[in-house]
Each structure stands twice: as structure tokens, then as C-alpha cells.
Design a protein around this motif. Structure first.
Motif, PDB file in Angstrom:
ATOM      1  N   TYR A 247      -2.583   2.951  -4.229  1.00 51.31           N
ATOM      2  CA  TYR A 247      -3.059   2.623  -2.876  1.00 51.31           C
ATOM      3  C   TYR A 247      -2.481   1.332  -2.312  1.00 51.31           C
ATOM      4  CZ  TYR A 247      -6.566   6.240  -3.697  1.00 51.31           C
ATOM      5  OH  TYR A 247      -7.184   7.437  -3.946  1.00 51.31           O
ATOM      6  N   GLY A 248      -1.734   0.586  -3.100  1.00 55.13           N
ATOM      7  CA  GLY A 248      -1.145  -0.649  -2.597  1.00 55.13           C
ATOM      8  C   GLY A 248      -2.206  -1.604  -2.084  1.00 55.13           C
ATOM      9  N   SER A 249      -2.041  -2.084  -0.851  1.00 54.22           N
ATOM     10  CA  SER A 249      -2.980  -3.045  -0.268  1.00 54.22           C
ATOM     11  C   SER A 249      -4.334  -2.421   0.049  1.00 54.22           C
ATOM     12  CB  SER A 249      -2.383  -3.637   1.021  1.00 54.22           C
ATOM     13  OG  SER A 249      -2.131  -2.602   1.967  1.00 54.22           O
ATOM     14  N   MET A 250      -4.421  -1.091   0.017  1.00 56.68           N
ATOM     15  CA  MET A 250      -5.691  -0.407   0.270  1.00 56.68           C
ATOM     16  C   MET A 250      -6.490  -0.167  -1.014  1.00 56.68           C
ATOM     17  SD  MET A 250      -5.371   2.504   3.209  1.00 56.68           S
ATOM     18  CE  MET A 250      -5.600   2.060   4.936  1.00 56.68           C
ATOM     19  N   SER A 251      -6.085  -0.766  -2.110  1.00 62.17           N
ATOM     20  CA  SER A 251      -6.734  -0.520  -3.390  1.00 62.17           C
ATOM     21  C   SER A 251      -8.215  -0.893  -3.372  1.00 62.17           C
ATOM     22  CB  SER A 251      -6.006  -1.296  -4.494  1.00 62.17           C
ATOM     23  OG  SER A 251      -6.678  -1.143  -5.724  1.00 62.17           O
ATOM     24  N   ASP A 252      -8.532  -2.105  -2.879  1.00 63.11           N
ATOM     25  CA  ASP A 252      -9.942  -2.525  -2.818  1.00 63.11           C
ATOM     26  C   ASP A 252     -10.737  -1.617  -1.888  1.00 63.11           C
ATOM     27  OD1 ASP A 252      -9.450  -4.565  -4.565  1.00 63.11           O
ATOM     28  OD2 ASP A 252      -9.262  -6.107  -3.020  1.00 63.11           O
ATOM     29  N   TYR A 253     -10.143  -1.245  -0.784  1.00 64.33           N
ATOM     30  CA  TYR A 253     -10.806  -0.348   0.178  1.00 64.33           C
ATOM     31  C   TYR A 253     -11.104   1.001  -0.472  1.00 64.33           C
ATOM     32  CZ  TYR A 253     -11.244   2.578   4.402  1.00 64.33           C
ATOM     33  OH  TYR A 253     -11.671   3.465   5.365  1.00 64.33           O
ATOM     34  N   ALA A 254     -10.159   1.522  -1.248  1.00 69.85           N
ATOM     35  CA  ALA A 254     -10.368   2.810  -1.913  1.00 69.85           C
ATOM     36  C   ALA A 254     -11.522   2.735  -2.906  1.00 69.85           C
ATOM     37  CB  ALA A 254      -9.088   3.240  -2.624  1.00 69.85           C
ATOM     38  N   GLN A 255     -11.643   1.604  -3.610  1.00 76.38           N
ATOM     39  CA  GLN A 255     -12.741   1.438  -4.558  1.00 76.38           C
ATOM     40  C   GLN A 255     -14.084   1.365  -3.828  1.00 76.38           C
ATOM     41  OE1 GLN A 255     -11.877  -1.828  -7.327  1.00 76.38           O
ATOM     42  NE2 GLN A 255      -9.691  -1.466  -7.005  1.00 76.38           N
ATOM     43  N   GLN A 256     -14.121   0.639  -2.724  1.00 78.41           N
ATOM     44  CA  GLN A 256     -15.367   0.531  -1.950  1.00 78.41           C
ATOM     45  C   GLN A 256     -15.751   1.886  -1.352  1.00 78.41           C
ATOM     46  OE1 GLN A 256     -14.212  -2.473   0.852  1.00 78.41           O
ATOM     47  NE2 GLN A 256     -14.027  -4.069  -0.714  1.00 78.41           N
ATOM     48  N   TYR A 257     -14.768   2.615  -0.898  1.00 75.08           N
ATOM     49  CA  TYR A 257     -15.014   3.942  -0.332  1.00 75.08           C
ATOM     50  C   TYR A 257     -15.653   4.851  -1.384  1.00 75.08           C
ATOM     51  CZ  TYR A 257     -14.031   8.387   2.043  1.00 75.08           C
ATOM     52  OH  TYR A 257     -14.145   9.624   2.631  1.00 75.08           O
ATOM     53  N   LEU A 258     -15.135   4.774  -2.612  1.00 76.05           N
ATOM     54  CA  LEU A 258     -15.640   5.632  -3.681  1.00 76.05           C
ATOM     55  C   LEU A 258     -17.080   5.282  -4.043  1.00 76.05           C
ATOM     56  CD1 LEU A 258     -14.999   7.828  -5.778  1.00 76.05           C
ATOM     57  CD2 LEU A 258     -14.286   5.999  -7.323  1.00 76.05           C
ATOM     58  N   VAL A 259     -17.387   4.000  -4.162  1.00 72.25           N
ATOM     59  CA  VAL A 259     -18.753   3.596  -4.514  1.00 72.25           C
ATOM     60  C   VAL A 259     -19.732   4.052  -3.435  1.00 72.25           C
ATOM     61  CG1 VAL A 259     -20.273   1.626  -4.893  1.00 72.25           C
ATOM     62  CG2 VAL A 259     -18.010   1.663  -5.940  1.00 72.25           C
TER      63      VAL A 259
END
Length: 549
Positions: A433-445
């Protein structure tokens, strides 16, 4: 030769071998003779597993190459025929051998499994079980025709999902109305088919000698009565903790989109910059996956590298710019194990970008634990028999250490392994996810909160259906709406909308079709893993649990 016909022929040969061994059992007088019959069955079992896996992997390759899949999925029906042959054999084996001999060979747990297999798939149930398989396949096909997932409830897939995640709100609205119209058109057919399936399952339970389908399903799908007695308390405890989170999550969603009201077509569009998307330096999804595995679990790298070299790993994401999409097809996960030689074919297809890394590492974790995951009474018995027959003639499975080694992992342990590995992998999601990595983790939680609520509500409905003495659509809809309101599912409070009419979800939930009463296991596994607080420094604690697992 067509792989479907080849698979059918191979499984038929295996069934014939098992039937021959069953007849031979009637004329055996010694342990050695009966063990020889079991060895015949084990070899036929391996052939059947390999044939079914070859057919599954071939179908996936053909679909990927042509972009379409015109052949009906007849693998479940073929697999059922095989299971019925196994049940007939073990029914005869239990009659032909003494209890001490049975326990010495398979252990007490293995013998109980053989008894459950013989009873849950008795010959008298064969017509009912075949009809059940047909109804489930027809219902799943209807979901796929609507571009809905065959695994997750109310989960749009394919081109429809991409349209519902468009940056254009007008386009999202048009796509939603078109999908809603198609769903309304097929509503009565799907509801009536579900009622027919419920009535059939009541007949199955009655013919098998159980009071209701719930008793039968617990034994067929490797659960226990004791486990189910604790489920209501678990559901209620979790409901009290999860439902208060939904309103704040919805409020934040509305704030991010800067809207006065959230409409159904806004629900898959979490922010003005869209859902998490892949931003990869490496073009190959397979190579990126191997690179992450190197960081997380180096001992398994050689195995996965060999699978990749042999073309046994195929990863496909729902992104028209990166890879071809089979529009209209549900996201699918295919794990096709081969018993001899021991390997497997692993494929993901049409997985939405926002769920890709989680799905990939969830399945990876379960596979690392056991490639031949046992999710039914028949698959549970295979590793026990394989282990027992690999011992010397004078060894006994009753030895504690040997017995522990022979017991296959359960669906619960596989899910715990999957969620654990998914969360452990998040520190390397930048490869996807590159720079969207943290966003992807938050989306999943955030998605986990809604997933848990759906799992809890569907399990309560599942419990009602399993014990209900009547098969009536109006009753089912009324009970489901009451359950949905208690769990505050989207669309029940009159304020926050649901993606689809909540009243229809009871006959559109795949978990109520396939393996009833087992969906709650995923909720239990997810809570078990989240309970270790796998964030920051606590990753070390989770790693310790995972290694011991």
C-alpha cells in the motif's frame, strides 16, 4: 481431456476402490486384513484429494485465461459423493472390528470422528444431502449473478464494487439503484429457495435420528454441544461492547465526506480520497508476498518460493489497471491441497484492494498451520488415518504424544492463526500500500467492528433456524429483523442506512447456507487475537503466542 471429466472419473475410481474395500471388510478375520482395507481407503482418499485439487486449480487457470467461467461448479457434488462412500466404509469398519482394535488404531477421538461420519452421511441421507448440495449451489449462483460475495454477507464484488467506490457520487448512486433493482427482482426466488433448504435440513436431521437440525449440524461440522451452550453469553457480551462503536464510526464517515446525510451508495466510499489502494514498487504480487514472508517467517520461505516457481501461487486483485478482472464474479480464495506429493495450489481472485493484504496473510497463516485444514467431519479423519497407518504395526495411537500429533487443527485454530498472521504482517504492508499502509490498517480495524456484529447476528439467526420446527419465510423475516435491530445493524435505526434492505439479509448470507453454526468461530478467533492488543510493542507478545500456536 476435460479436467472436469478427468476429476469425475478419478473420484469414481476412488469411490469404487472404497466400495470394494467395504465389501472385503465383511470377510476379514484378522487385524492385518482389516488394516489392509484401511490402507486401500487411504490411497483412494489421496487420489480423490489430488483429483479434486487438480480440477479446482485447472478451473481457476481456465477462468483466468479466458476471462469467463461457463462451467457449473460441480466439485461440491463430486466431493459429496466421495464423502458418502467414505461414510459407508467406516460404518462397516465399525461393525467389523472390535472397539479395542479401533481405539488402538485411531485413538478415541478418531473413533468418535468415524462414528460421526458414518451417522451424518448415512446411506439413507444420500438423496437429501445431494438435494441440499444442489440448493446451496443454486443460491450461491444467484448471489454471484447479483455480483455479491459467496463468503461475506452483503458484500458487492467485481465491477459493481468498483462503481460503488467511484469518486463520482452520481455514478455510485446509479450503480446502487441498478443493483437494488436486480436484487428486488430475484428476491422471491431466493427467499423461497432458502425456505426449501430449511425444510430439507429438517428432514435430514429427522432421518439421521436427531431432534432438530442444530444437533445434526454440530456433529457434521466438528463442533460440540458444550461449545454451543456458551455461545449466547459470548454473543451478548460482545454485543454490549461493539454496538456503541457504530454511531461514532458512522459520524466520522459522514464528517470525512462532508455530507449532511449518508446514503446507501456512500457506504463503500470511506473518504474523499477513496478506499485504500495498492501502491507497489514491485509489479508482481507474488514476489511482494514472498518478500514480506522473508521478513516475517523465514523458515517457510523455501516452501513458498518453490510454489511460486512451480506456478502454484496465483494472486489477482480487483483493479482494472493492474490485472484482468472477471466482472461479475465474486472474490474467491482457492486452496487446493495435494496429498501425494504434499503440496498445494493457492490462488486469490478478484480480491478488493482494501482487503487484499489482510486476505492474503489470513490465508497464509492458516496454511502455515495446516495446508489440509479440517473444517468437516470427513476432512478431520484423513490426517488421523494417515498418521495411524504410517506407524509400525506394533505401535498404538493411544500414546499421548502420538495422539496429540495426529489430531488435526480445528477451524478455530486455523482462524486464530490467520488473524494473527494478518495482524503481524501489517508492519510490512508498505510493500503493497505504500503511503496508504496506515490507512489500510485503520480501514481494516474499522471493518472488523461491522464484521463482528454481522457474525453475531447471523449466528443468532442460525441458531433459531437450526432449532425451528417450521419453515416459513414470513416468520424468518420477522425474527431476523428483531435480531438485526438488537445488534444495531446498518439500516435498522432509521438514521444510518444499510447498503441493502436489512430485511433481506437472512436469505443472502452465505454462512447460513454453507456450514451452519460455524460462523461464530470466526468471531471468537478475531476477538481472541484482538484481545492480545497487537499494536506497537505488543507485537512481541503476539509473536510469542503465534510461535507457540
Amino acid at each position: 481431456m476435460d479436467d472436469n471429466f478427468s476429476c469425475v472419473d478419478a473420484v469414481k475410481r476412488s469411490c469404487s476402490a472404497v466400495n470394494h474395500a467395504r465389501k472385503a471388510l465383511k470377510f476379514t478375520f484378522t487385524r492385518k486384513e482389516r488394516k489392509k482395507c484401511l490402507e486401500t481407503v487411504l490411497n483412494a482418499w489421496k487420489d480423490a484429494i489430488n483429483a479434486l485439487s487438480r480440477s479446482s486449480s485447472s478451473r481457476f487457470d481456465n477462468r483466468s485465461d479466458s476471462g469467463i467461467n461457463n462451467k457449473p461448479d460441480d466439485i461440491p457434488a463430486i466431493a459429496l459423493q466421495w464423502t458418502l462412500s467414505l461414510a459407508a466404509f467406516f460404518s462397516q469398519w465399525l461393525l467389523s472390528s472390535r472397539s479395542r482394535e479401533q481405539i488402538d488404531l485411531l485413538g478415541e477421538s478418531g473413533v468418535r470422528t468415524a462414528r460421526r461420519l458414518a451417522r451424518c452421511y448415512a446411506p439413507a441421507l444420500s438423496p437429501h444431502l445431494l438435494q441440499e448440495s444442489i440448493l446451496i449451489s443454486d443460491q450461491i449462483r444467484s448471489l454471484s449473478d447479483l455480483s455479491l460475495s459467496a463468503v461475506i454477507p452483503a458484500f458487492p464484488s467485481g465491477e459493481v464494487r468498483l462503481l460503488l467506490q467511484s469518486d463520482s457520487r452520481e455514478r455510485r448512486e446509479r450503480a446502487w439503484h441498478a443493483l437494488a433493482a436486480r436484487m428486488e427482482e430475484g428476491r422471491n426466488t431466493m427467499a423461497n429457495r432458502f425456505v426449501e433448504l430449511h425444510a430439507l435440513r429438517r428432514s435430514i436431521a429427522e432421518s439421521a435420528g436427531y431432534r432438530h437440525y442444530g444437533e445434526y449440524a454440530v456433529r457434521r461440522y466438528r463442533l460440540t454441544d458444550a461449545f454451543r451452550t456458551h455461545v449466547p453469553t459470548f454473543r451478548e457480551t460482545l454485543r454490549r461492547h461493539i454496538t456503541p462503536l457504530i454511531a461514532p464510526i458512522r459520524a466520522l464517515h459522514q464528517k470525512r465526506l462532508e455530507l449532511d446525510f449518508i446514503e446507501p451508495w456512500d457506504l463503500l466510499y470511506p473518504a474523499n480520497f477513496g478506499p485504500p489502494r495498492l501502491h507497489m514498487e514491485e509489479e508482481s504480487l507474488e514476489k511482494s508476498w514472498i518478500n514480506v514472508i522473508r521478513q516475517l517467517l523465514t523458515t517457510r520461505v523455501p516452501l513458498f518460493e518453490k510454489m511460486a516457481r512451480d506456478g502454484m501461487i496465483k494472486l489477482n486483485v480487483l483493479n482494472a489497471e493492474r490485472s484482468p478482472i472477471v466482472f461479475g464474479e465474486s472474490p474467491s480464495v482457492l486452496v487446493a491441497p495435494f496429498a501425494d506429493p504434499s503440496t498445494l495450489f493457492f490462488a486469490l481472485s478478484n480480491i478488493p484492494q482494501e482487503y487484499f493484504a489482510h486476505t492474503l496473510f489470513f490465508i497464509s497463516g492458516a496454511l502455515i498451520l495446516d495446508p489440509l485444514a479440517a473444517d468437516s467431519v470427513s476432512s478431520e479423519l484423513f490426517p488421523v488415518l494417515d498418521h495411524a497407518l504410517s506407524q509400525k504395526d506394533d505401535s498404538k495411537v493411544s500414546d499421548t504424544a502420538t495422539l496429540a500429533a495426529s489430531v488435526p487443527p480445528t477451524f478455530l485454530t486455523a482462524c486464530v492463526a490467520g488473524y494473527s498472521f494478518s495482524l503481524l504482517s501489517q508492519r510490512a504492508w508498505r510493500h503493497f500500500y505504500g503511503s496508504m499502509s496506515d490507512y489500510a490498517q485503520q480501514y481494516l480495524v474499522t471493518a472488523f467492528a461491522f464484521e463482528l456484529l454481522f457474525l453475531l447476528a447471523l449466528d443468532e439467526m442460525d441458531e433459531f433456524l437450526a432449532n425451528s420446527p417450521v419453515s416459513d419465510a414470513a416468520t424468518f423475516e420477522q425474527v431476523w429483523c428483531e435480531i438485526a435491530e438488537r445488534y444495531a445493524l446498518p439500516g435498522t435505526d432509521g438514521v444510518s442506512p444499510g447498503l441493502f434492505p436489512v430485511r433481506d439479509l437472512w436469505f443472502m448470507a452465505p454462512s447460513l447456507l454453507k456450514r451452519p453454526l460455524t460462523g461464530i468461530v470466526k468471531a471468537l478467533a478475531l476477538v481472541t487475537v484482538l484481545g492480545t492488543l497487537p499494536f506497537g510493542r505488543n507485537h512481541i507478545q503476539l509473536e510469542g503466542y503465534y510461535v507457540r500456536l
